[in-house]
Design a protein around this motif. Sequence first.
Motif, mmCIF file in Angstrom:
data_model
loop_
_atom_site.group_PDB
_atom_site.id
_atom_site.type_symbol
_atom_site.label_atom_id
_atom_site.label_comp_id
_atom_site.label_asym_id
_atom_site.label_seq_id
_atom_site.Cartn_x
_atom_site.Cartn_y
_atom_site.Cartn_z
ATOM 1 N N UNK A 178 1.321 7.440 3.696
ATOM 2 C CA UNK A 178 2.218 6.310 3.479
ATOM 3 C C UNK A 178 2.957 5.599 2.036
ATOM 4 N N UNK A 179 3.534 6.078 1.966
ATOM 5 C CA UNK A 179 4.887 5.728 0.823
ATOM 6 C C UNK A 179 5.937 4.937 0.872
ATOM 7 N N UNK A 180 6.158 3.511 0.572
ATOM 8 C CA UNK A 180 7.221 2.722 0.729
ATOM 9 C C UNK A 180 7.105 1.866 1.697
ATOM 10 N N UNK A 181 5.919 2.709 2.869
ATOM 11 C CA UNK A 181 6.717 2.207 4.287
ATOM 12 C C UNK A 181 6.751 3.306 5.314
ATOM 13 N N UNK A 217 2.116 14.641 3.937
ATOM 14 C CA UNK A 217 1.196 15.152 2.501
ATOM 15 C C UNK A 217 2.404 14.577 1.776
ATOM 16 N N UNK A 218 3.566 14.992 0.851
ATOM 17 C CA UNK A 218 4.447 14.149 0.162
ATOM 18 C C UNK A 218 6.025 14.327 0.335
ATOM 19 N N UNK A 219 5.721 15.678 1.714
ATOM 20 C CA UNK A 219 7.388 16.061 1.456
ATOM 21 C C UNK A 219 8.192 15.665 3.034
ATOM 22 N N UNK A 248 -7.087 7.253 1.309
ATOM 23 C CA UNK A 248 -7.651 8.345 0.751
ATOM 24 C C UNK A 248 -6.178 8.748 -0.507
ATOM 25 N N UNK A 249 -6.252 7.668 -2.273
ATOM 26 C CA UNK A 249 -5.460 8.094 -3.090
ATOM 27 C C UNK A 249 -4.463 9.642 -2.907
ATOM 28 N N UNK A 250 -3.556 9.467 -2.903
ATOM 29 C CA UNK A 250 -2.581 10.885 -3.067
ATOM 30 C C UNK A 250 -3.128 11.148 -4.733
ATOM 31 N N UNK A 251 -2.636 12.493 -4.903
ATOM 32 C CA UNK A 251 -2.709 12.661 -6.459
ATOM 33 C C UNK A 251 -1.988 12.223 -7.150
ATOM 34 N N UNK A 252 -0.680 11.440 -6.843
ATOM 35 C CA UNK A 252 0.107 10.555 -7.640
ATOM 36 C C UNK A 252 0.963 9.273 -6.928
ATOM 37 N N UNK A 253 1.214 8.418 -7.978
ATOM 38 C CA UNK A 253 1.979 7.535 -7.442
ATOM 39 C C UNK A 253 1.500 6.395 -6.531
ATOM 40 N N UNK A 254 0.051 6.194 -6.363
ATOM 41 C CA UNK A 254 -1.015 5.526 -5.901
ATOM 42 C C UNK A 254 -0.543 4.211 -6.744
ATOM 43 N N UNK A 255 -0.369 2.753 -5.946
ATOM 44 C CA UNK A 255 -0.086 1.552 -5.699
ATOM 45 C C UNK A 255 -1.739 1.299 -6.893
ATOM 46 N N UNK A 270 1.045 -0.974 0.049
ATOM 47 C CA UNK A 270 -0.143 0.009 -0.288
ATOM 48 C C UNK A 270 0.762 1.006 0.121
ATOM 49 N N UNK A 271 0.837 2.236 -0.834
ATOM 50 C CA UNK A 271 1.578 3.149 -1.235
ATOM 51 C C UNK A 271 1.281 4.272 -1.839
ATOM 52 N N UNK A 272 1.419 5.646 -1.701
ATOM 53 C CA UNK A 272 0.740 6.891 -2.616
ATOM 54 C C UNK A 272 -0.948 6.997 -1.509
ATOM 55 N N UNK A 273 -0.445 6.726 -0.950
ATOM 56 C CA UNK A 273 -2.565 7.017 0.187
ATOM 57 C C UNK A 273 -2.273 7.697 1.238
ATOM 58 N N UNK A 274 -2.807 8.668 1.802
ATOM 59 C CA UNK A 274 -3.349 9.188 2.777
ATOM 60 C C UNK A 274 -3.975 8.344 3.827
#
Length: 199
Positions: free
Chosen positions: A115-118, A123-125, A177-184, A93-97
């Motif tokens: 969550x991005x890659x664990x 946000x994305x920062x 909640x899927x992030x704007x870009x890069x969601x699994x 599960x990645x690219x998700x709020x």
Amino acid sequence: MKCHQIFGADPTDGFAEVALAEDNFVLQKPYNEPLGTRYSYKDGVRSFWVYNHDKPFKSSSGTRPRTEVRIKGHDYSSGIWQFEGYAYVPKGTSGVTIMQIHGASEGATTLQLRIYNGDMKYYKFNVVATDLYDKWFRLNVIHDVVKGKITVFIDSEQKFVVNDQGPGDLYFKCGVYAAPAGSSNYMDSRWRDIKLYKK
């Protein structure tokens, strides 16, 4: 000794728990899917999942797909509030709020924890915490509206402090909640023991 006491303090010390009933948990999910195909509540665990290609939560919305609970009946615009929950995010599960504070003077939210890659990010920062896949962790988020500060704790350890996004009609949400870009393709988070506190 004093330092030890401060370090060992629980994030909820000094807060009063806010009573939550089941009708305070309002579900949002892809509008064309039955709730049971994107959410389950069993043995005290709320499971939320969504696919990257899913529809938004209402047909008129242009937002990314989500399956989330919005804690209703306890919106706030002042004071000091705290969200607590135990979360589990499976590997992949990645690219998700997974948790957010909705409402701000500019923009829709004052906080998103993704969550991005664990790893958990603001946000994305900024990286808030690392290596969170496949284990339960305790998340506490304190929002001091007067000071305009948000503090994030993982497993009772302070991990991140940030300024909020200004005043608004504020409330807590969690799920996926899927992030704007890069969601699994598939996004999943599980939650138990969700509580609210204030002081």
